[in-house]
Motif scaffolding. Structure first.
Motif, PDB file in Angstrom:
ATOM      1  N   GLU A 229       6.115  -5.033 -14.070  1.00 20.53           N
ATOM      2  CA  GLU A 229       6.226  -4.077 -12.964  1.00 20.53           C
ATOM      3  C   GLU A 229       4.780  -4.099 -12.319  1.00 20.53           C
ATOM      4  O   GLU A 229       3.761  -3.659 -12.867  1.00 20.53           O
ATOM      5  CB  GLU A 229       6.452  -2.507 -13.322  1.00 20.53           C
ATOM      6  N   LEU A 230       4.823  -4.346 -10.974  1.00 19.84           N
ATOM      7  CA  LEU A 230       3.702  -4.373 -10.087  1.00 19.84           C
ATOM      8  C   LEU A 230       3.117  -3.157 -10.009  1.00 19.84           C
ATOM      9  O   LEU A 230       1.834  -2.951 -10.117  1.00 19.84           O
ATOM     10  CB  LEU A 230       4.263  -4.689  -8.705  1.00 19.84           C
ATOM     11  N   LYS A 231       3.721  -1.857 -10.146  1.00 17.26           N
ATOM     12  CA  LYS A 231       2.882  -0.582 -10.008  1.00 17.26           C
ATOM     13  C   LYS A 231       2.198  -0.363 -11.406  1.00 17.26           C
ATOM     14  O   LYS A 231       1.472   0.484 -11.160  1.00 17.26           O
ATOM     15  CB  LYS A 231       3.956   0.338  -9.840  1.00 17.26           C
ATOM     16  N   LYS A 232       2.433  -1.033 -12.392  1.00 13.14           N
ATOM     17  CA  LYS A 232       1.673  -0.953 -13.552  1.00 13.14           C
ATOM     18  C   LYS A 232       0.596  -1.619 -13.876  1.00 13.14           C
ATOM     19  O   LYS A 232      -0.269  -1.536 -14.696  1.00 13.14           O
ATOM     20  CB  LYS A 232       2.408  -1.105 -14.816  1.00 13.14           C
ATOM     21  N   LEU A 233       0.161  -2.817 -12.906  1.00 17.54           N
ATOM     22  CA  LEU A 233      -1.005  -3.659 -12.952  1.00 17.54           C
ATOM     23  C   LEU A 233      -2.161  -2.912 -12.252  1.00 17.54           C
ATOM     24  O   LEU A 233      -2.198  -3.023 -10.993  1.00 17.54           O
ATOM     25  CB  LEU A 233      -0.513  -4.891 -12.272  1.00 17.54           C
ATOM     26  N   GLU A 234      -2.958  -2.070 -13.127  1.00 18.29           N
ATOM     27  CA  GLU A 234      -4.082  -1.267 -12.349  1.00 18.29           C
ATOM     28  C   GLU A 234      -4.908  -2.267 -11.414  1.00 18.29           C
ATOM     29  O   GLU A 234      -5.444  -1.815 -10.388  1.00 18.29           O
ATOM     30  CB  GLU A 234      -4.627  -0.400 -13.495  1.00 18.29           C
ATOM     31  N   ASN A 235      -5.427  -3.135 -12.228  1.00 11.39           N
ATOM     32  CA  ASN A 235      -6.500  -3.938 -11.284  1.00 11.39           C
ATOM     33  C   ASN A 235      -5.938  -4.478  -9.981  1.00 11.39           C
ATOM     34  O   ASN A 235      -6.601  -4.565  -9.139  1.00 11.39           O
ATOM     35  CB  ASN A 235      -7.046  -5.113 -12.242  1.00 11.39           C
ATOM     36  N   LEU A 236      -4.545  -5.109 -10.201  1.00 10.29           N
ATOM     37  CA  LEU A 236      -4.141  -5.746  -9.175  1.00 10.29           C
ATOM     38  C   LEU A 236      -3.709  -4.708  -7.946  1.00 10.29           C
ATOM     39  O   LEU A 236      -3.757  -4.985  -6.673  1.00 10.29           O
ATOM     40  CB  LEU A 236      -2.761  -6.367  -9.172  1.00 10.29           C
ATOM     41  N   LYS A 237      -3.508  -3.488  -8.331  1.00  8.44           N
ATOM     42  CA  LYS A 237      -3.155  -2.505  -7.284  1.00  8.44           C
ATOM     43  C   LYS A 237      -4.331  -1.961  -6.584  1.00  8.44           C
ATOM     44  O   LYS A 237      -4.462  -1.925  -5.298  1.00  8.44           O
ATOM     45  CB  LYS A 237      -2.827  -1.017  -8.083  1.00  8.44           C
ATOM     46  N   LYS A 238      -5.895  -2.027  -7.252  1.00 14.43           N
ATOM     47  CA  LYS A 238      -6.887  -1.943  -6.683  1.00 14.43           C
ATOM     48  C   LYS A 238      -7.128  -2.979  -5.420  1.00 14.43           C
ATOM     49  O   LYS A 238      -7.605  -2.471  -4.201  1.00 14.43           O
ATOM     50  CB  LYS A 238      -8.144  -1.823  -7.574  1.00 14.43           C
ATOM     51  N   GLN A 239      -6.775  -4.113  -5.867  1.00 17.42           N
ATOM     52  CA  GLN A 239      -6.975  -5.506  -5.050  1.00 17.42           C
ATOM     53  C   GLN A 239      -5.960  -5.245  -3.742  1.00 17.42           C
ATOM     54  O   GLN A 239      -6.363  -5.503  -2.415  1.00 17.42           O
ATOM     55  CB  GLN A 239      -6.831  -6.478  -5.572  1.00 17.42           C
ATOM     56  N   ILE A 240      -4.692  -4.805  -3.859  1.00 10.24           N
ATOM     57  CA  ILE A 240      -3.869  -4.488  -3.152  1.00 10.24           C
ATOM     58  C   ILE A 240      -4.293  -3.378  -1.979  1.00 10.24           C
ATOM     59  O   ILE A 240      -4.036  -3.586  -0.648  1.00 10.24           O
ATOM     60  CB  ILE A 240      -2.505  -4.199  -3.536  1.00 10.24           C
ATOM     61  N   GLN A 241      -5.076  -2.336  -2.340  1.00  9.75           N
ATOM     62  CA  GLN A 241      -5.413  -1.366  -1.699  1.00  9.75           C
ATOM     63  C   GLN A 241      -6.620  -1.901  -0.625  1.00  9.75           C
ATOM     64  O   GLN A 241      -6.790  -1.089   0.415  1.00  9.75           O
ATOM     65  CB  GLN A 241      -5.933  -0.212  -2.545  1.00  9.75           C
ATOM     66  N   ARG A 242      -7.212  -3.000  -1.267  1.00  9.91           N
ATOM     67  CA  ARG A 242      -8.290  -3.455  -0.237  1.00  9.91           C
ATOM     68  C   ARG A 242      -7.802  -4.533   0.612  1.00  9.91           C
ATOM     69  O   ARG A 242      -9.005  -5.074   1.405  1.00  9.91           O
ATOM     70  CB  ARG A 242      -9.303  -3.930  -1.187  1.00  9.91           C
ATOM     71  N   SER A 243      -6.684  -4.944   0.798  1.00  7.67           N
ATOM     72  CA  SER A 243      -6.152  -6.215   1.455  1.00  7.67           C
ATOM     73  C   SER A 243      -5.164  -5.954   2.232  1.00  7.67           C
ATOM     74  O   SER A 243      -3.878  -5.419   1.729  1.00  7.67           O
ATOM     75  CB  SER A 243      -5.902  -7.283   0.443  1.00  7.67           C
ATOM     76  N   ASP A 244      -4.856  -5.923   3.560  1.00  8.99           N
ATOM     77  CA  ASP A 244      -3.913  -5.773   4.394  1.00  8.99           C
ATOM     78  C   ASP A 244      -2.980  -6.869   4.087  1.00  8.99           C
ATOM     79  O   ASP A 244      -1.540  -6.643   4.180  1.00  8.99           O
ATOM     80  CB  ASP A 244      -4.148  -5.904   5.718  1.00  8.99           C
ATOM     81  N   GLU A 245      -3.094  -8.227   3.741  1.00 12.41           N
ATOM     82  CA  GLU A 245      -2.255  -9.082   3.320  1.00 12.41           C
ATOM     83  C   GLU A 245      -1.324  -8.811   2.153  1.00 12.41           C
ATOM     84  O   GLU A 245      -0.264  -8.763   2.120  1.00 12.41           O
ATOM     85  CB  GLU A 245      -3.186 -10.483   3.016  1.00 12.41           C
ATOM     86  N   LEU A 246      -1.989  -8.251   1.265  1.00 17.06           N
ATOM     87  CA  LEU A 246      -1.664  -7.988  -0.097  1.00 17.06           C
ATOM     88  C   LEU A 246      -0.666  -6.726   0.049  1.00 17.06           C
ATOM     89  O   LEU A 246       0.149  -6.528  -0.594  1.00 17.06           O
ATOM     90  CB  LEU A 246      -2.560  -7.671  -1.439  1.00 17.06           C
ATOM     91  N   GLN A 247      -1.011  -5.831   0.948  1.00 19.96           N
ATOM     92  CA  GLN A 247      -0.127  -4.425   0.991  1.00 19.96           C
ATOM     93  C   GLN A 247       1.021  -4.982   1.703  1.00 19.96           C
ATOM     94  O   GLN A 247       2.237  -4.527   1.383  1.00 19.96           O
ATOM     95  CB  GLN A 247      -0.959  -3.533   1.920  1.00 19.96           C
ATOM     96  N   THR A 248       1.077  -6.085   2.771  1.00 18.44           N
ATOM     97  CA  THR A 248       2.395  -6.482   3.317  1.00 18.44           C
ATOM     98  C   THR A 248       2.903  -7.190   2.294  1.00 18.44           C
ATOM     99  O   THR A 248       4.379  -6.860   2.256  1.00 18.44           O
ATOM    100  CB  THR A 248       1.755  -7.499   4.161  1.00 18.44           C
ATOM    101  N   TRP A 249       2.757  -7.990   1.598  1.00 22.75           N
ATOM    102  CA  TRP A 249       3.264  -8.621   0.455  1.00 22.75           C
ATOM    103  C   TRP A 249       4.026  -7.853  -0.608  1.00 22.75           C
ATOM    104  O   TRP A 249       5.133  -7.736  -0.792  1.00 22.75           O
ATOM    105  CB  TRP A 249       2.335  -9.615  -0.274  1.00 22.75           C
ATOM    106  N   ALA A 250       3.278  -6.850  -1.165  1.00 24.93           N
ATOM    107  CA  ALA A 250       3.682  -5.866  -1.712  1.00 24.93           C
ATOM    108  C   ALA A 250       4.961  -5.113  -1.454  1.00 24.93           C
ATOM    109  O   ALA A 250       5.837  -4.667  -2.224  1.00 24.93           O
ATOM    110  CB  ALA A 250       2.636  -5.111  -2.477  1.00 24.93           C
ATOM    111  N   SER A 251       4.655  -4.504  -0.043  1.00 25.86           N
ATOM    112  CA  SER A 251       5.790  -3.828   0.514  1.00 25.86           C
ATOM    113  C   SER A 251       7.041  -4.501   0.692  1.00 25.86           C
ATOM    114  O   SER A 251       7.910  -4.020   0.278  1.00 25.86           O
ATOM    115  CB  SER A 251       5.315  -3.222   1.810  1.00 25.86           C
ATOM    116  N   ARG A 252       6.898  -5.832   1.024  1.00 25.89           N
ATOM    117  CA  ARG A 252       8.112  -6.627   1.242  1.00 25.89           C
ATOM    118  C   ARG A 252       8.845  -7.002  -0.153  1.00 25.89           C
ATOM    119  O   ARG A 252      10.109  -6.693  -0.358  1.00 25.89           O
ATOM    120  CB  ARG A 252       7.761  -8.059   1.696  1.00 25.89           C
ATOM    121  N   LEU A 253       8.060  -7.055  -1.204  1.00 29.60           N
ATOM    122  CA  LEU A 253       8.457  -7.150  -2.579  1.00 29.60           C
ATOM    123  C   LEU A 253       9.310  -5.938  -3.029  1.00 29.60           C
ATOM    124  O   LEU A 253      10.480  -6.086  -3.592  1.00 29.60           O
ATOM    125  CB  LEU A 253       7.593  -7.619  -3.791  1.00 29.60           C
TER     126      LEU A 253
END
Length: 334
Positions: free
Chosen positions: A142-166
């Protein structure tokens, strides 16, 4: 948490400061809600008996045995202390810094394999072998349970767009009951997530019900690291392939992890999962008394865990009105 509260009730903390430092309780593996453990390693902060001070002449080995006995008398039957070891305060013990091989067992009624158990079991083993080796398990967590990745998503517009689409795509599948939207998407698995979810499975095999297993079959999986819900996705999707509810090509695409594949409807119920063993070769002290602890752990599994698992499956089957086809019943059990 129960062991921490018991230590508090028994006044085992030397000082109030030690009592407040809950972060000094460290488990080598996390056991999520609904999951059981035959055994796991736990490091405590300094503990003392209420009537013994720092100058006590009690030997560390005797002290550890007495601590086990004291805690055991106050813990519920569902928690059993197999052994306690006195180790140096500076001993390093944390799941982020200690390499440990973990072994999980997933117990389930053999009836889930259908009427021809032998044929299904023979078909199951080759599917399990596909998981062995190093893979990206991005589609098995589950994406929401990957704490380190969540922090990287919060710092990246590109990752936020990708995560939202997923998440939007996965939500659309859930909202329609996983019926009208295919498992395989057109969304690529982001390289950042690939790096965060690479794991190695050392072995995975099926075991038919043993004489004292109450009719529960077992899928035993050993690896050097696991993600949140990873074993449940592995087991559920493997059973779904054998039952014909998941195409093998979809499973292979999920393991290849080039694009997002949603296996949510095949997530196996938590109550069948047991953390069976942890092997820590880098900590010599961890092997002390391991033979006696293994005997106690096996007795705990046989006398406490397996009967409870059997009851949980019976309740689950009652709720599902006797429908034992895995992919059509996992959904309501997450």
């Amino acid at each position: 948490g129960e062991i921490m509260r018991t230590a508090d009730c028994l006044n085992l903390y030397p000082t109030e400061q030690d009592k407040s430092k809950l972060t000094r309780w460290v488990a080598l593996s996390r056991v999520d809600a609904g999951v059981s453990a035959r055994s796991f390693l736990l490091a405590t902060p300094p503990l003392l008996f209420a009537k013994e001070g720092a100058g006590s002449s009690v030997e560390p080995r005797d002290w550890a045995c007495r601590l086990t006995q004291l805690l055991s008398t106050a813990l519920p039957p569902s928690i059993c202390l197999h052994r306690a070891l006195a180790v140096p305060l500076e001993a390093e013990f944390h799941r982020s810094s200690v390499s440990a091989v973990r072994e999980y067992c997933y117990y389930f009624p053999v009836a889930l394999l259908g009427s021809d158990t032998q044929t299904a079991a023979s078909a199951l083993q080759p599917v399990l072998m596909r998981y062995c080796g190093e893979h990206c398990f991005a589609n098995f967590t589950e994406l929401k349970k990957l704490e380190n990745l969540k922090k990287q998503i919060q710092r990246s517009d590109e990752l936020q767009t990708w995560a939202s689409r997923l998440q939007t795509w996965r939500r659309s599948r859930r909202d329609c009951g996983y019926r009208d939207v295919e498992n395989i998407s057109s969304i690529p698995v982001h390289g950042t997530m690939r790096k965060a979810t690479c794991r190695r499975i050392l072995s995975a095999h099926f075991e038919a019900p043993a004489e004292n297993s109450l009719g529960l079959a077992c899928i035993r999986i050993k690896g050097d690291g696991f993600l949140y819900n990873m074993v449940r996705y592995v087991v559920g999707s493997a059973l779904a392939v054998v039952s014909g509810d998941l195409q093998l090509e979809v499973l292979d695409a999920a393991l290849k992890a080039e694009i997002a594949v949603d296996l949510a409807e095949h997530l196996a119920p938590a109550h069948g999962l047991v953390l069976f063993r942890q092997a820590v070769d880098a900590l010599p002290w961890a092997s002390k008394g391991s033979r006696g602890a293994a005997v106690a752990a096996n007795a705990f599994l046989r006398e406490e865990l397996l009967p409870e698992l059997s009851r949980s499956w019976a309740e689950w089957q009652t709720l599902r009105s006797g429908d034992l086809q895995p992919a059509r019943t996992w959904i309501a059990c997450k």
